[in-house]
Scaffold this motif. Structure first.
Motif, PDB file in Angstrom:
ATOM      1  N   GLN A  59      10.125-132.683  -8.351  1.00 45.86           N
ATOM      2  CA  GLN A  59      11.491-132.205  -8.172  1.00 45.86           C
ATOM      3  C   GLN A  59      11.821-131.040  -9.091  1.00 45.86           C
ATOM      4  O   GLN A  59      12.835-130.371  -8.898  1.00 45.86           O
ATOM      5  CB  GLN A  59      12.484-133.360  -8.418  1.00 45.86           C
ATOM      6  CG  GLN A  59      12.749-133.690  -9.885  1.00 45.86           C
ATOM      7  CD  GLN A  59      11.645-134.501 -10.537  1.00 45.86           C
ATOM      8  OE1 GLN A  59      10.628-134.826  -9.927  1.00 45.86           O
ATOM      9  NE2 GLN A  59      11.847-134.850 -11.797  1.00 45.86           N
ATOM     10  N   TYR A 119       1.905-131.548  -2.334  1.00 49.20           N
ATOM     11  CA  TYR A 119       3.075-132.329  -2.710  1.00 49.20           C
ATOM     12  C   TYR A 119       3.672-131.717  -3.977  1.00 49.20           C
ATOM     13  O   TYR A 119       2.939-131.214  -4.838  1.00 49.20           O
ATOM     14  CB  TYR A 119       2.704-133.792  -2.969  1.00 49.20           C
ATOM     15  CG  TYR A 119       2.339-134.548  -1.720  1.00 49.20           C
ATOM     16  CD1 TYR A 119       1.058-134.478  -1.189  1.00 49.20           C
ATOM     17  CD2 TYR A 119       3.287-135.336  -1.051  1.00 49.20           C
ATOM     18  CE1 TYR A 119       0.718-135.156  -0.033  1.00 49.20           C
ATOM     19  CE2 TYR A 119       2.956-136.033   0.102  1.00 49.20           C
ATOM     20  CZ  TYR A 119       1.670-135.935   0.607  1.00 49.20           C
ATOM     21  OH  TYR A 119       1.342-136.610   1.757  1.00 49.20           O
ATOM     22  N   GLN A 168       5.007-139.709  -4.176  1.00 52.27           N
ATOM     23  CA  GLN A 168       6.044-139.123  -5.020  1.00 52.27           C
ATOM     24  C   GLN A 168       5.424-138.626  -6.312  1.00 52.27           C
ATOM     25  O   GLN A 168       4.542-139.277  -6.878  1.00 52.27           O
ATOM     26  CB  GLN A 168       7.133-140.149  -5.328  1.00 52.27           C
ATOM     27  CG  GLN A 168       8.008-140.501  -4.134  1.00 52.27           C
ATOM     28  CD  GLN A 168       9.179-141.381  -4.519  1.00 52.27           C
ATOM     29  OE1 GLN A 168       9.085-142.213  -5.409  1.00 52.27           O
ATOM     30  NE2 GLN A 168      10.299-141.179  -3.845  1.00 52.27           N
ATOM     31  N   ALA A 213       6.502-137.605 -10.113  1.00 52.34           N
ATOM     32  CA  ALA A 213       7.585-137.760 -11.093  1.00 52.34           C
ATOM     33  C   ALA A 213       7.251-136.955 -12.330  1.00 52.34           C
ATOM     34  O   ALA A 213       6.218-137.174 -12.964  1.00 52.34           O
ATOM     35  CB  ALA A 213       7.753-139.231 -11.437  1.00 52.34           C
TER      36      ALA A 213
END
Length: 121
Positions: free
Chosen positions: A113, A110, A3, A5
């Motif tokens: 958001q 990757y 992930q 962030a």
């Protein structure tokens, strides 16, 4: 497994500064490149700045001399220091990392958001 962030977006006046930050978490084996892209309304996503594992940097012509990827980033993080911001810098900014996880031998992209940056008086 991985992930990204992001943080640091917001509203700023023309000529102002912002610093974006992106931290990766997960079972990361190796990172090949880290960087930032942006997408303005009605436009395609474009590269803003990127840094390779060897330290080579690449900046879009439109941001050269104003934006930098600091070289004091912590492991698995990439920041973007944005100075002398202009209204045309308004966009959603996306963190990108090309990396490999422990369970595979393949590097892949990757994405974070996205974080909104608005430059307006």
């Amino acid at each position: 497994q991985v992930q990204l962030a992001e943080s640091g977006g917001g509203l700023v006046q023309p000529g102002g500064s912002l610093r974006l930050s992106c931290a990766a978490s997960g079972t990361i084996f190796s990172i090949n490149t880290m960087g930032w892209y942006r997408q303005a309304p009605g436009k395609e996503r474009e590269l803003v700045a990127a840094v390779s594992s060897g330290g080579s940097t690449n900046y879009a012509d439109s941001v050269k001399g104003r934006f930098t990827i600091p070289n004091d980033n912590a492991k698995n993080t990439v920041d973007l220091q944005m100075n002398s911001l202009k209204p045309e810098d308004t966009a959603v900014y996306y963190c990108n990392m090309r990396l490999r996880v422990f369970t595979t031998s393949v590097y892949r992209d990757y994405w974070g958001q996205g974080t909104q940056v608005t430059v307006s008086s």
